[in-house]
Design a protein around this motif. Structure first.
Motif, short mmCIF file in Angstrom:
data_model
loop_
_atom_site.label_atom_id
_atom_site.label_comp_id
_atom_site.label_asym_id
_atom_site.label_seq_id
_atom_site.Cartn_x
_atom_site.Cartn_y
_atom_site.Cartn_z
N GLY A 30 0.82 -1.21 0.00
CA GLY A 30 0.00 0.00 0.00
C GLY A 30 0.85 1.25 0.00
N ALA A 31 0.37 2.24 -0.69
CA ALA A 31 1.09 3.52 -0.81
C ALA A 31 1.06 4.27 0.52
CB ALA A 31 0.46 4.37 -1.91
N ALA A 32 2.08 5.12 0.71
CA ALA A 32 2.16 5.94 1.92
C ALA A 32 1.27 7.17 1.79
CB ALA A 32 3.61 6.37 2.15
N ARG A 38 -8.10 5.85 1.17
CA ARG A 38 -8.60 5.02 0.07
C ARG A 38 -8.62 3.54 0.46
NH1 ARG A 38 -5.69 8.61 -3.32
NH2 ARG A 38 -3.95 7.17 -3.38
N ARG A 39 -7.55 3.10 1.15
CA ARG A 39 -7.51 1.70 1.58
C ARG A 39 -8.61 1.43 2.61
NH1 ARG A 39 -2.13 2.70 1.41
NH2 ARG A 39 -1.84 2.79 3.67
N LEU A 40 -8.87 2.38 3.51
CA LEU A 40 -9.94 2.19 4.49
C LEU A 40 -11.29 2.04 3.80
CD1 LEU A 40 -11.09 2.08 7.36
CD2 LEU A 40 -11.09 4.58 7.37
N VAL A 41 -11.55 2.88 2.83
CA VAL A 41 -12.81 2.78 2.08
C VAL A 41 -12.87 1.44 1.35
CG1 VAL A 41 -14.13 3.74 0.16
CG2 VAL A 41 -13.15 5.27 1.89
N ARG A 42 -11.75 1.08 0.68
CA ARG A 42 -11.70 -0.19 -0.05
C ARG A 42 -11.88 -1.35 0.92
NH1 ARG A 42 -7.43 0.98 -3.50
NH2 ARG A 42 -5.93 0.15 -2.02
N THR A 56 -7.51 -4.84 -1.03
CA THR A 56 -7.18 -3.68 -0.19
C THR A 56 -5.69 -3.40 -0.22
OG1 THR A 56 -9.05 -4.15 1.26
CG2 THR A 56 -7.34 -2.70 2.13
N TRP A 57 -4.88 -4.42 0.06
CA TRP A 57 -3.43 -4.18 0.09
C TRP A 57 -2.71 -4.70 -1.16
CZ3 TRP A 57 -6.09 -4.94 4.69
CH2 TRP A 57 -6.02 -3.86 5.57
#
Length: 152
Positions: free
Chosen positions: A74-76, A83-87, A145-146
């Motif tokens: 995952g990007a910093a 975005r990851r939380l939403v995904r 997600t990741w």
């Protein structure tokens, strides 16, 4: 381009799956008291109490998984994390749907377990529901997600 074998190898990493399970156990410690209190307090029907408890656990588990289980993926940055939380919420909605159906189905059975005069069967169904969704969540979180098969 990664092969199916590479993707399966990423998913089968024992250490990552162990971390995911540990975080999931912590998530259950968040989810179950909330779901139980809402159910036994007659605030919500068991399946809806499960939705509320699960969403609280999803947020806690995301934060820990992002920092520990999938720290190399995952990007910093805050925007990428959001975005990851939403995904993660979208992805875990599949696991939540599995849990919802399991709780609904099991509580619809003609089963009662009485403890101190209270039918605890609706609460017993909740850890069963969590267990059924673990593998679905692990695969979906890893892939979507990741993106463990594309980040390296």
């Amino acid at each position: 381009m990664r092969t199916l074998r590479d993707a399966l190898g990423e998913l089968a990493r024992g250490a990552r799956f162990g971390r995911f399970l540990s975080v999931g156990a912590l998530g259950a410690l968040v989810d179950l008291p909330i779901s139980t209190a809402l159910t036994l307090g007659a605030v919500l029907e068991p399946q809806w109490a499960k939705v509320v408890g699960t969403e609280c656990a999803i947020i806690v588990m995301f934060l820990i998984n992002d920092a520990w289980t999938f720290e190399a993926h995952g990007a910093a940055g805050r925007r990428a994390k959001l975005r990851r939380l939403v995904r993660s919420n979208v992805v875990r909605s599949g696991g939540l749907a599995v849990q919802f159906v399991v709780v609904w189905t099991l509580t619809d059975l003609d089963v009662a377990i009485h403890l101190a005069g209270i039918d605890v069967w609706p609460v017993v169904t909740m850890p069963i529901a969590i267990g059924t969704s673990v593998l679905v969540n692990y695969v979906a979180e890893s892939l979507f997600t990741w993106r463990v098969t594309t980040d390296r």
